[in-house]
Design a protein around this motif. Structure first.
Motif, PDB file in Angstrom:
ATOM      1  N   VAL A  77       0.870  -1.168   0.000  1.00 29.52           N
ATOM      2  CA  VAL A  77       0.000   0.000   0.000  1.00 29.52           C
ATOM      3  C   VAL A  77       0.918   1.233   0.000  1.00 29.52           C
ATOM      4  N   ASN A  78       1.504   1.445  -1.161  1.00 34.44           N
ATOM      5  CA  ASN A  78       2.370   2.594  -1.443  1.00 34.44           C
ATOM      6  C   ASN A  78       2.017   3.054  -2.844  1.00 34.44           C
ATOM      7  N   ASP A 101      -0.594  -0.449  -4.534  1.00 33.13           N
ATOM      8  CA  ASP A 101      -2.004  -0.471  -4.142  1.00 33.13           C
ATOM      9  C   ASP A 101      -2.246   0.735  -3.233  1.00 33.13           C
ATOM     10  N   SER A 103      -4.343   3.004  -2.544  1.00 29.65           N
ATOM     11  CA  SER A 103      -5.561   3.244  -1.764  1.00 29.65           C
ATOM     12  C   SER A 103      -6.046   2.006  -1.028  1.00 29.65           C
ATOM     13  N   ALA A 104      -5.216   0.976  -0.988  1.00 29.78           N
ATOM     14  CA  ALA A 104      -5.512  -0.282  -0.283  1.00 29.78           C
ATOM     15  C   ALA A 104      -6.751  -0.989  -0.837  1.00 29.78           C
ATOM     16  N   LYS A 105      -7.052  -0.769  -2.117  1.00 28.72           N
ATOM     17  CA  LYS A 105      -8.229  -1.423  -2.702  1.00 28.72           C
ATOM     18  C   LYS A 105      -8.062  -2.933  -2.786  1.00 28.72           C
ATOM     19  N   ALA A 107      -5.841  -4.762  -0.993  1.00 32.58           N
ATOM     20  CA  ALA A 107      -5.726  -5.248   0.380  1.00 32.58           C
ATOM     21  C   ALA A 107      -7.109  -5.441   1.003  1.00 32.58           C
ATOM     22  N   GLU A 113      -6.284  -6.228   4.740  1.00 40.29           N
ATOM     23  CA  GLU A 113      -5.842  -4.902   5.135  1.00 40.29           C
ATOM     24  C   GLU A 113      -5.422  -4.910   6.601  1.00 40.29           C
ATOM     25  N   ARG A 124      -2.510  -0.560   5.580  1.00 42.61           N
ATOM     26  CA  ARG A 124      -1.434  -1.334   4.966  1.00 42.61           C
ATOM     27  C   ARG A 124      -1.936  -2.729   4.642  1.00 42.61           C
ATOM     28  N   ASN A 125      -1.072  -3.532   4.043  1.00 40.17           N
ATOM     29  CA  ASN A 125      -1.306  -4.969   3.865  1.00 40.17           C
ATOM     30  C   ASN A 125      -0.850  -5.688   5.118  1.00 40.17           C
TER      31      ASN A 125
END
Length: 160
Positions: A77-78, A101, A103-105, A107, A113, A124-125
């Protein structure tokens, strides 16, 4: 709900750093007609991710390909710029596809997440690895908090 064996990889658009700048890549395209190992890390440039997780998959890339893996991909998530800089820092060429990813979509869609907002890190993941054949999960392993055993490259090799 956390993704499990037999589930289809959710359809999500991610970003990938390229020489021409960030480009979109869908999970549909990434996983189509291939065997893919996808490992998720809490963040680029973080200690375990940089010292062990990503380098392990680079080191074991030939062995994974020999066991039928077409693509090895890392997701965090970067943003794509951070993932591109991390790939450059780690000397990654084409051994591992580096996926952003931001916006953590993905994850969230995977149910993997990890909310670290209380520590100033945002969403984050969780640290994980999954194997998918033609978009269907055949193996998934999620680390316990602070762990690094079930998601490393050697653990994946043992289940292929």
């Amino acid at each position: 709900m956390t993704i499990k064996v037999g589930d289809k990889i959710p359809s999500v658009t991610l970003m990938q750093a390229t020489a021409e700048g960030p480009r979109e890549i869908t999970t549909d395209a990434l996983f189509a007609d291939k065997t893919v190992v996808l490992f998720g890390v809490p963040g680029a440039f973080t200690p375990t991710c940089s010292a062990k997780h990503l380098p392990g998959f680079v080191t074991q890339a030939a062995a994974l390909h020999a066991k039928g893996v077409d693509t090895i991909a890392c997701v965090a998530v970067n943003d794509a710029f951070v993932m591109g800089a991390w790939a450059k820092d780690q000397g990654i060429s084409d051994e591992v596809v580096m996926l952003a990813d931001g916006s953590a979509k993905l994850a969230t869609a995977l149910g993997l997440e990890l909310d670290l907002t209380a520590r100033g890190l945002g969403m984050r993941n969780q640290r994980f690895v999954l194997v998918a054949k033609e978009g269907v999960v055949t193996h998934v392993a999620v680390e316990a908090a602070g762990g690094f055993e079930v998601s490393k490259a050697e653990a994946v090799l043992a289940v292929l």
